[in-house]
Design a protein around this motif. Sequence first.
Motif, mmCIF file in Angstrom:
data_model
loop_
_atom_site.group_PDB
_atom_site.id
_atom_site.type_symbol
_atom_site.label_atom_id
_atom_site.label_comp_id
_atom_site.label_asym_id
_atom_site.label_seq_id
_atom_site.Cartn_x
_atom_site.Cartn_y
_atom_site.Cartn_z
ATOM 1 N N LEU A 61 -5.528 14.521 -6.034
ATOM 2 C CA LEU A 61 -5.487 12.873 -6.470
ATOM 3 C C LEU A 61 -5.886 12.883 -8.080
ATOM 4 N N ASP A 81 -0.915 18.032 0.483
ATOM 5 C CA ASP A 81 -1.102 16.656 0.410
ATOM 6 C C ASP A 81 -2.387 16.141 1.329
ATOM 7 N N ALA A 84 -5.667 15.431 0.037
ATOM 8 C CA ALA A 84 -5.899 13.975 -0.664
ATOM 9 C C ALA A 84 -6.487 12.973 0.441
ATOM 10 N N GLN A 90 -11.960 13.499 -1.508
ATOM 11 C CA GLN A 90 -11.994 12.124 -2.061
ATOM 12 C C GLN A 90 -13.511 11.677 -2.906
ATOM 13 N N GLN A 158 -4.458 6.009 -2.541
ATOM 14 C CA GLN A 158 -4.781 6.796 -1.287
ATOM 15 C C GLN A 158 -6.164 5.720 -0.900
#
Length: 310
Positions: A61, A81, A84, A90, A158
């Motif tokens: 990210l 991916d 993410a 996050q 995202q």
Amino acid sequence: MAEITAAAVKELREKSGAGMMDCKKALTETNGDIEAATDWLRSKGLAAAAKKSSRTAAEGLVGVAVAGTKGVAVEVNSQTDFVAKNEIFQTFVRDVTSVAIELGDDIDAIKAAPLPTGTVEEVLTNNISTIGENQVLRRAKMVQVSQGAVIPYVHNAQAPGLGKIGVLVALESDAGVDVLEPLGKQIAMHVAAAFPLALSIDDLDPEVVEREAAILREKNAEKIVGKSPEVAEKILNGPIEKFKKENALLTQLFVMDGKTPVQDVIAKAAKDAGASIVLKDYVRFQLGEGIEKEESDFAAEVAAASGVSR
């Protein structure tokens, strides 16, 4: 307490794959016992994390944040991916972005900064073990103005402030936010789409320009045969000048209308607002940009793991 020698640290590094400082600490904790130190590293998740660190991390990210008249973008990479979308990952990217907005874009300073459960680097190491794949705090950049606004934009978001492309636009101005916010947002969207290489023609990397110029000269070599020096110069230099204009943000044609240079869009906004507006700087981070991704053969990996030859 046993003396911790450089040779012992080297041996433990080679055996465990952990970092030098972690190996030294492990040996100190275990009174120089290599085997015990190896187990200590494993118990802390450091040896496992080190093994994963050799794997290419090109996903992840980009995070952006703004505080007052400054903004920062950071890129944290992962192998896949899927990470993410992981809440732990996050949260870490948000935390790193919050640290960077206070400390600036020095990666070493960011890594050493404290978080509630350890330094940024320690939390990253723990996340590698917890999530189970390599992760890298790759880069950060801050922009700021003395007066005006820094406007963020995230493409393919995202989550709030997190996505695949992060852009910051720094507008130095005495105009109000009602003028700067929409203008900055449009310019940021342009930056995301048009991928400028520099703010102005003068800011373009000379090596990049010369490399492109060499390609264009070779491409147009046949066109100048038999031409006068003046005409030949125009034939050769015209494409080079076009390349410069198309890759400098201020001279790129605004993607919103396809015909107006960005600098003219800013000038018109300034005139309409009766205020000075200067595009001072920008950031464009695209996830995995410049990282060579590994091509893997999944069937071959499964066969290798099971001891079956193909």
